[in-house]
Design an enzyme around this catalytic site. Sequence first.
Site, PDB file in Angstrom:
ATOM      1  N   GLY A 180     -17.011  61.326  34.856  1.00 29.98           N
ATOM      2  CA  GLY A 180     -17.336  62.643  35.419  1.00 29.98           C
ATOM      3  C   GLY A 180     -18.777  63.098  35.286  1.00 29.98           C
ATOM      4  N   GLU A 196     -21.537  66.439  29.007  1.00 24.77           N
ATOM      5  CA  GLU A 196     -20.183  66.482  29.588  1.00 24.77           C
ATOM      6  C   GLU A 196     -20.213  67.227  30.916  1.00 24.77           C
ATOM      7  OE1 GLU A 196     -17.298  65.601  30.030  1.00 24.77           O
ATOM      8  OE2 GLU A 196     -16.042  65.500  28.253  1.00 24.77           O
ATOM      9  N   ASP A 197     -19.363  66.821  31.827  1.00 28.83           N
ATOM     10  CA  ASP A 197     -19.222  67.559  33.074  1.00 28.83           C
ATOM     11  C   ASP A 197     -18.397  68.822  32.860  1.00 28.83           C
ATOM     12  OD1 ASP A 197     -17.171  65.805  32.422  1.00 28.83           O
ATOM     13  OD2 ASP A 197     -16.532  65.496  34.470  1.00 28.83           O
ATOM     14  N   ASP A 247     -12.462  71.387  28.931  1.00 31.77           N
ATOM     15  CA  ASP A 247     -11.226  72.073  29.305  1.00 31.77           C
ATOM     16  C   ASP A 247     -10.528  72.503  28.000  1.00 31.77           C
ATOM     17  OD1 ASP A 247      -8.888  72.861  30.546  1.00 31.77           O
ATOM     18  OD2 ASP A 247      -8.284  70.890  31.200  1.00 31.77           O
ATOM     19  N   ASP A 279     -13.354  64.360  39.571  1.00 32.18           N
ATOM     20  CA  ASP A 279     -12.449  63.692  40.510  1.00 32.18           C
ATOM     21  C   ASP A 279     -11.054  64.317  40.574  1.00 32.18           C
ATOM     22  OD1 ASP A 279     -11.573  62.872  37.885  1.00 32.18           O
ATOM     23  OD2 ASP A 279     -10.401  61.312  38.861  1.00 32.18           O
TER      24      ASP A 279
END
Length: 174
Positions: A38, A92-93, A96, A152
């Site tokens: 990611g 990091e993208d 969460d 994605d």
Amino acid sequence: MKLLISEKEIETKVKQLAEEISSDYTGKTPILIGVLNGSFIFMADLVRELSIDCEVDFIKLHSYTGTRSGGTVHLLKDISADITERDVIIVEDIVDTGLTMKFFKERLEGAHPSSLSIVTLLFKKEVAQLNFNIDYIGFEIPSDYVVGYGLDYNQKKRNLKGIYVFNQDDGGNK
Ligand code: 5GP
């Protein structure tokens, strides 16, 4: 899919983050470690906006299948650099639940870097349960599943230039 963050907004934010990092690391040569797959686009844009010297490496972790966290983090590819006594920045993208980041951070700390900080483009504040600090955050976003700019859905949609809320019901059509 609904546009959440435009290409232009991302570009502006990445420049801001890079300026902050360049200023905080003046005179140092940090090693940026991206979490694959990611973070590859964010990493590429971020390092090109840095005004300091830096090195780059990647790790591959996996915790998601479809739009659900699997709850367990698997290491698929380790870093190749020696990070002992280095200034390390995790790239990091998205954070969460924070499970992936916790795993990654603890793993890197075991190698005794001289400093360790975290930059994430996206942060799901309502979902995250963190017992550590995130040093640089691009955007705080709602808990919806998002795609684009490296993120994605079952390996697709990474090539979208903006970030979109993904709706599984319409098959993710734009
Ligand atoms: P965490 O461990 O923080 O729950 O999840 C982190 C990883 O899950 C991210 O690196 C990313 O691969 C994936 N992930 C979490 N939320 C999303 C999302 O909204 N969209 C996409 N595409 N991946 C996500």
